[in-house]
Design an enzyme around this catalytic site. Structure first.
Site, PDB file in Angstrom:
ATOM      1  N   ASN A  98       0.884  -1.162   0.000  1.00 56.08           N
ATOM      2  CA  ASN A  98       0.000   0.000   0.000  1.00 56.08           C
ATOM      3  C   ASN A  98       0.919   1.209   0.000  1.00 56.08           C
ATOM      4  OD1 ASN A  98      -1.746   2.089   0.464  1.00 56.08           O
ATOM      5  ND2 ASN A  98      -2.344   1.437   2.535  1.00 56.08           N
ATOM      6  N   LYS A 124       0.220   4.238  -0.253  1.00 55.74           N
ATOM      7  CA  LYS A 124      -0.360   5.451   0.369  1.00 55.74           C
ATOM      8  C   LYS A 124      -0.087   6.662  -0.527  1.00 55.74           C
ATOM      9  CE  LYS A 124      -0.093   3.132   4.780  1.00 55.74           C
ATOM     10  NZ  LYS A 124       0.031   3.201   6.243  1.00 55.74           N
ATOM     11  N   HIS A 146      -9.420   1.413   4.595  1.00 56.58           N
ATOM     12  CA  HIS A 146      -8.171   1.585   5.345  1.00 56.58           C
ATOM     13  C   HIS A 146      -8.396   2.533   6.525  1.00 56.58           C
ATOM     14  CE1 HIS A 146      -4.068   2.608   6.345  1.00 56.58           C
ATOM     15  NE2 HIS A 146      -3.732   1.481   5.755  1.00 56.58           N
ATOM     16  N   GLU A 194      -6.704   4.852   7.663  1.00 55.20           N
ATOM     17  CA  GLU A 194      -6.439   6.273   7.393  1.00 55.20           C
ATOM     18  C   GLU A 194      -7.640   6.926   6.724  1.00 55.20           C
ATOM     19  OE1 GLU A 194      -2.720   5.577   5.409  1.00 55.20           O
ATOM     20  OE2 GLU A 194      -1.880   4.940   7.335  1.00 55.20           O
ATOM     21  N   GLU A 200      -5.463  -4.864  10.325  1.00 57.58           N
ATOM     22  CA  GLU A 200      -4.448  -3.844  10.587  1.00 57.58           C
ATOM     23  C   GLU A 200      -4.753  -3.131  11.896  1.00 57.58           C
ATOM     24  OE1 GLU A 200      -2.360  -2.699   6.653  1.00 57.58           O
ATOM     25  OE2 GLU A 200      -3.956  -1.271   7.020  1.00 57.58           O
ATOM     26  N   GLY A 225       2.485   2.407  10.775  1.00 57.34           N
ATOM     27  CA  GLY A 225       3.414   3.519  10.630  1.00 57.34           C
ATOM     28  C   GLY A 225       4.117   3.899  11.918  1.00 57.34           C
ATOM     29  N   SER A 279       3.376  -2.066  10.221  1.00 54.11           N
ATOM     30  CA  SER A 279       4.830  -2.138  10.435  1.00 54.11           C
ATOM     31  C   SER A 279       5.412  -3.498  10.086  1.00 54.11           C
ATOM     32  CB  SER A 279       5.196  -1.750  11.882  1.00 54.11           C
ATOM     33  OG  SER A 279       4.768  -0.424  12.152  1.00 54.11           O
TER      34      SER A 279
HETATM   35  P1  13P Z   1       3.041   0.443   7.601  1.00 58.78           P
HETATM   36  O1  13P Z   1       3.558  -0.835   7.020  1.00 58.78           O
HETATM   37  O2  13P Z   1       3.768   1.664   7.096  1.00 58.78           O
HETATM   38  O3  13P Z   1       2.918   0.391   9.096  1.00 58.78           O
HETATM   39  O4  13P Z   1       1.549   0.612   7.043  1.00 58.78           O
HETATM   40  C1  13P Z   1       0.680  -0.446   7.183  1.00 58.78           C
HETATM   41  C2  13P Z   1      -0.546  -0.127   6.417  1.00 58.78           C
HETATM   42  O5  13P Z   1      -1.316   0.737   6.778  1.00 58.78           O
HETATM   43  C3  13P Z   1      -0.777  -0.858   5.168  1.00 58.78           C
HETATM   44  O6  13P Z   1      -2.048  -0.595   4.680  1.00 58.78           O
END
Ligand code: 13P
Length: 272
Positions: free
Chosen positions: A29, A31, A114, A116, A186, A192, A232
């Protein structure tokens, strides 16, 4: 709660028998990272690096990178996904992208729900459900994201939150359509932050999700569905997470932006 110890035992029975039936999916992903020209560089690095993977490899990119990603990955084993989709077919929704628009480009996957999007863009369980149905209807495969925030974990309601998110998101999804759903667990506190769920924590919740799928769709569906862990996950911790009986892959943020790291995760999944 209603989910007692017996169910946990039941989860373990399911996974011991059936993990081998599922093909792991490693999805990046990206982002809001990578211009189209930067995307071209990363995809060019990834193509030779992951060509022998025995897991499914997906990159979910910003809308503006999709054309580049689809064109470059034609004839390779890399599949392309978007990071969001609108639920209406077309119309006056300035700035939005429909499922048909993605399919027409050659996009195969889309991330829906997601954390976010839930946190910053007012996504709700109801809009996650609408996006899921619209994406399935157009023929996309959906990577459906669920996960608790830290306060929910501390309150001991992780299972309830994750099950409610999953069940609402799947409202109106048929058993046949479920074959095009991947669920990504997740935990929001692990995204993150560099703080990964322990392999046991990740497996526990992935198993709870699989139990829910069994209750909603039956054992065959529960055996078949791919449940990923995200948060992560990186080249260092992937092997241990992916070795868990109910963790069938990963949804990777930061580490998916670096070819060597993403490749190491793909290799860890392929070694299973
Ligand atoms: P990270 O791997 O940067 O923690 O992000 C995970 C994530 O949100 C994947 O969708």
């Amino acid at each position: 709660g209603t989910e007692g110890g017996g169910e946990v035992f039941c989860d373990k029975e399911i996974v011991r028998m059936d993990k081998a039936k599922r093909k792991a999916i490693i999805a990046g992903n990206w982002k809001m990272n990578k211009t189209a020209s930067e995307a071209a560089v990363l995809v060019d690095e990834l193509i030779p690096a992951v060509k022998d993977a025995s897991c499914e490899v997906v990159i979910c990119t910003p809308f503006t990178d999709l054309v580049t990603a689809v064109e470059k990955t034609k004839g390779t084993n890399i599949h392309v996904g978007a990071e969001n989709v609108h639920f209406e077919k077309s119309g006056a929704f300035t700035g939005e992208i429909s499922a048909d628009m993605l399919v027409d480009l050659g996009v195969e996957y889309v991330i829906v729900g997601h954390s976010e999007r839930r946190q910053y863009f007012a996504e709700t369980d109801q809009t996650v459900n609408k996006r899921t149905l619209a994406a399935l209807n157009a023929g996309l495969k959906v990577i459906l994201c669920v996960g608790e925030v830290l306060s929910e974990r501390k309150d001991g309601i992780t299972s309830q939150i994750v099950c409610a998110q999953t069940e609402i998101a799947l409202g109106g999804v048929s058993a046949d359509e479920l074959k095009n759903i991947i669920i990504a667990y997740e935990p929001v506190w692990a995204i993150g932050t560099g703080e990964t769920a322990t392999p046991e924590q990740a497996n526990e919740v992935c198993a709870v999700i699989r139990s829910l799928i069994e209750r909603l769709y039956g054992k065959d569906a529960a055996d078949a569905i791919v449940v990923q862990y995200g948060g992560s996950m990186n080249d260092k911790n992937a092997a241990e997470l992916l070795a868990q009986p109910d963790v069938d892959g990963g949804l990777i943020g930061g580490a998916s932006l670096v070819a060597e790291k993403f490749t190491a995760i793909v290799n860890a999944a392929s070694a299973k």
